[in-house]
Write a protein that holds these residues in place. Sequence first.
Motif, PDB file in Angstrom:
ATOM      1  N   TYR A  76      12.559 -21.420  -0.803  1.00 40.98           N
ATOM      2  CA  TYR A  76      11.950 -20.750  -1.951  1.00 40.98           C
ATOM      3  C   TYR A  76      12.682 -19.451  -2.264  1.00 40.98           C
ATOM      4  O   TYR A  76      12.925 -18.616  -1.396  1.00 40.98           O
ATOM      5  CB  TYR A  76      10.472 -20.445  -1.662  1.00 40.98           C
ATOM      6  CG  TYR A  76       9.795 -19.654  -2.762  1.00 40.98           C
ATOM      7  CD1 TYR A  76       9.238 -20.303  -3.861  1.00 40.98           C
ATOM      8  CD2 TYR A  76       9.745 -18.270  -2.712  1.00 40.98           C
ATOM      9  CE1 TYR A  76       8.621 -19.579  -4.881  1.00 40.98           C
ATOM     10  CE2 TYR A  76       9.128 -17.534  -3.720  1.00 40.98           C
ATOM     11  CZ  TYR A  76       8.576 -18.201  -4.799  1.00 40.98           C
ATOM     12  OH  TYR A  76       7.981 -17.484  -5.804  1.00 40.98           O
ATOM     13  N   SER A  77      13.042 -19.281  -3.520  1.00 45.57           N
ATOM     14  CA  SER A  77      13.653 -18.065  -4.016  1.00 45.57           C
ATOM     15  C   SER A  77      13.329 -17.982  -5.501  1.00 45.57           C
ATOM     16  O   SER A  77      13.588 -18.934  -6.235  1.00 45.57           O
ATOM     17  CB  SER A  77      15.169 -18.090  -3.807  1.00 45.57           C
ATOM     18  OG  SER A  77      15.761 -16.926  -4.343  1.00 45.57           O
ATOM     19  N   VAL A 117       8.316 -13.025   3.555  1.00 45.64           N
ATOM     20  CA  VAL A 117       9.299 -13.091   2.480  1.00 45.64           C
ATOM     21  C   VAL A 117      10.073 -11.783   2.410  1.00 45.64           C
ATOM     22  O   VAL A 117       9.590 -10.734   2.850  1.00 45.64           O
ATOM     23  CB  VAL A 117       8.659 -13.374   1.098  1.00 45.64           C
ATOM     24  CG1 VAL A 117       7.976 -14.734   1.073  1.00 45.64           C
ATOM     25  CG2 VAL A 117       7.693 -12.281   0.685  1.00 45.64           C
ATOM     26  N   LYS A 163      13.295  -9.993  -6.631  1.00 46.54           N
ATOM     27  CA  LYS A 163      13.641 -11.330  -6.139  1.00 46.54           C
ATOM     28  C   LYS A 163      12.824 -11.532  -4.871  1.00 46.54           C
ATOM     29  O   LYS A 163      12.784 -10.650  -4.007  1.00 46.54           O
ATOM     30  CB  LYS A 163      15.131 -11.435  -5.833  1.00 46.54           C
ATOM     31  CG  LYS A 163      15.549 -12.802  -5.338  1.00 46.54           C
ATOM     32  CD  LYS A 163      17.054 -12.852  -5.134  1.00 46.54           C
ATOM     33  CE  LYS A 163      17.485 -14.243  -4.701  1.00 46.54           C
ATOM     34  NZ  LYS A 163      18.946 -14.275  -4.487  1.00 46.54           N
ATOM     35  N   GLU A 165      12.301 -14.056  -1.620  1.00 47.98           N
ATOM     36  CA  GLU A 165      12.932 -15.136  -0.854  1.00 47.98           C
ATOM     37  C   GLU A 165      12.122 -15.415   0.414  1.00 47.98           C
ATOM     38  O   GLU A 165      11.818 -14.492   1.171  1.00 47.98           O
ATOM     39  CB  GLU A 165      14.349 -14.750  -0.451  1.00 47.98           C
ATOM     40  CG  GLU A 165      15.255 -14.439  -1.614  1.00 47.98           C
ATOM     41  CD  GLU A 165      16.544 -13.785  -1.150  1.00 47.98           C
ATOM     42  OE1 GLU A 165      17.549 -14.511  -1.050  1.00 47.98           O
ATOM     43  OE2 GLU A 165      16.529 -12.565  -0.884  1.00 47.98           O
ATOM     44  N   TYR A 166      11.802 -16.691   0.630  1.00 49.35           N
ATOM     45  CA  TYR A 166      11.070 -17.085   1.841  1.00 49.35           C
ATOM     46  C   TYR A 166      11.965 -16.888   3.059  1.00 49.35           C
ATOM     47  O   TYR A 166      13.144 -17.244   3.049  1.00 49.35           O
ATOM     48  CB  TYR A 166      10.669 -18.557   1.715  1.00 49.35           C
ATOM     49  CG  TYR A 166      10.062 -19.140   2.961  1.00 49.35           C
ATOM     50  CD1 TYR A 166       8.747 -18.891   3.318  1.00 49.35           C
ATOM     51  CD2 TYR A 166      10.831 -19.948   3.816  1.00 49.35           C
ATOM     52  CE1 TYR A 166       8.191 -19.425   4.445  1.00 49.35           C
ATOM     53  CE2 TYR A 166      10.275 -20.490   4.969  1.00 49.35           C
ATOM     54  CZ  TYR A 166       8.967 -20.232   5.278  1.00 49.35           C
ATOM     55  OH  TYR A 166       8.418 -20.763   6.423  1.00 49.35           O
TER      56      TYR A 166
END
Length: 171
Positions: A76-77, A117, A163, A165-166
């Motif tokens: 994810y992102s 995240v 942004k 990100e996971y």
Amino acid sequence: MNTPLESYFDRSRHYFGSGLLGLMVLLTGLLGGCASEPPLSSSIDPHVYRHATKAYNKPYKVNGKTYYPMTSAAGYSERGMASWYGSESGNRTAMGARFRPQGISAAHKTLPLPCKVRVTNLHNGRAIDVVVNDRGPFRKNRLIDLSHGAAKKLGIKGTAEVKVEYISNAD
């Protein structure tokens, strides 16, 4: 026209074939009560599945809209607008913990809870790793709500483009 059960089985067979794995996925979806699409992965991660069965990771409705939490956030992102919240001090998060405004945490509508995240402020390049332990934001065009402590470290005073990100599951 197919019943919902027949439609689900047809999609499961399409993704997983008609073998034992397809049957396992079908039963997992039916017993888990999840209304989302079947996972595209050919393996089921027990760590992810354990969290997916928790009440805070089941579909929920806010203001007439139903949200379907992800069973896995691997890869994810996303870019979007971040805001911060702090006036809810002492309220309970979706996971049941007391919200601490000066802590380093966040709320997201569909990421699995809890997860970690990395949030990067795209205006100044600052980044911070936060634990997502709550649901929200429920305002239009918002991707993530940060605790006041996290927003402060990122230099966010109101809203900012970020942004997300996971990184990993958080426990």
